[in-house]
Design an enzyme around this catalytic site. Sequence first.
Site: not given
Ligand code: G5X
Length: 504
Positions: A236, A240, A242, A244, A259, A350
Amino acid sequence: MSYNHNQVDYNENQPSAPPPRTVSLMDVSPQPPDKPLPPMPPGHNKEKSKFFTYFLKKPGRNKIEISSPQDFSHQMHVGFDQESGEFVNLPKEWEVLLSTSAISKEETKKNPEAVLDVLNFVMNEQPHSGVQPPTKYMQHDHDDEEEDKDESSSSQSAAPAPPPRPAYTKTASTRPTSAALIQAKVPGNMPQGQGGRNIPKKKKKAKLSDEEVLSLLRTIVSVGDPKTKYTKFEKIGQGASGTVYTGVEVSTGQEVAIKMMNLSQQPKKDLIINEILVMKENRHPNIVNYLDSYLVGTDELWVVMEYLGGGPLTDVVTETCMTEGQIAAVSREVLQALAFLHKSQVIHRDIKSDNILLGMTGGVKLTDFGFCAQITPDQSKRTTMVGTPYWMAPEVVTRKQYGPKVDVWSLGIMAIEMIEGEPPYLNENPLRALYLIATNGTPEIYNPERLSSVFRDFLAKCLEMDVEKRGSASEMLQHPFLRKAAPLSSLVPLIHAAKEAAKH
Ligand code: G5X
């Protein structure tokens, strides 16, 4: 061993004596120089010149320095000639940067200190400890591949106005170092007697070896193979740090986000550990909660967290119009997360719409703690510049000490996103945007008369320049604007509208 109760970040906290980085603009008279000032250009009128004593770290130097704060050898004196509007004794690199920044002479005359602050920010702080600015001058750091890609052209001309939501609204990928890990590496705090030299704490950058990272991670992560516990992986997002994926927990059927990070490609492994350690301990209904983590093989780390399917708030603010009731509802939910975090001494640093995720039934959760800082009562202020420029509080941009209220400022900027679709200065040259944050203070809103007075008051209290007067997260939760909050279910049509718009 618990790491997160005693985090002190040596890279970030001031040495006990305030560093001599002082730009006292008010101090107009030439400073008694510690060493002779450079000769003035011909025709220079001393009366019209302001002198700054600017603490200069030579760009690119990133070694442990053996100089005490009393050693002024790295200071430079930058003069400013009010008449010509030009700096005297400004390093060449800074000059080049300034000349392409779209900051006008008039603006420079109005606030030369702010210009030096943002130049200092971009030239010295950013490469190793803060935001990677969206300028072509900052290509030393290759953490974020995407960042460098669009910078291939136009190195001479003034930077053109960026397109809406440019790549540099992204968070920088260089982050401060976790003190917990430094302490883990160097028992008994800082190294004593390294050749008997007095090494300022601030400069010490302890780097963990790969083995140390792995053994630390092994004490944190769960044992087992996540590929047997989760299925249906679907990508999805790519950030930078990793990639997801979504996945489904086999035993429960629960949908999760994962992640996945390749550790060998991570220059700042300790920060990933910091993110896990902090989030493991801080659970709240308005935070994307950490669920689990695993080491996969020798160089892959998986962080499993709650999944929210509604997408980021950015999609909603850019594609739909929100009512005050909806804005109040989102603001309240975010403030609940912030009040909780700040009570636990965690600053997110942030806050922006990209880091607010929506659930399909209208839930609102704060995510991406890759930038967060845990402060201690003794060290309750930070100085490192992190975040994403447009959302940064003025005290961050001007390198003052800051605390949890930077998150409240950023929430105010996010409220502007919910009104106008984007933060102030988004179309400005990034360096100029930093200058404008530093000088203008509280940004103006287009047609404020269309907002209710209670909403305007809410914005004013979030976007208050004077940090003392700015509301704390828990104070802002009491603001009468939040009584206007619509039910969270009212966000559902916005989510659908944003998803629909994304298809076209
Ligand atoms: N849950 C989540 C993150 C949150 C606290 C440690 C970073 C992305 C992307 C990302 C998409 C999604 C999307 C839908 C969820 C991300 C994080 C984090 C934490 C616990 C990890 C990046 N870059 N999501 N649902 N996350 O596209 O800091």
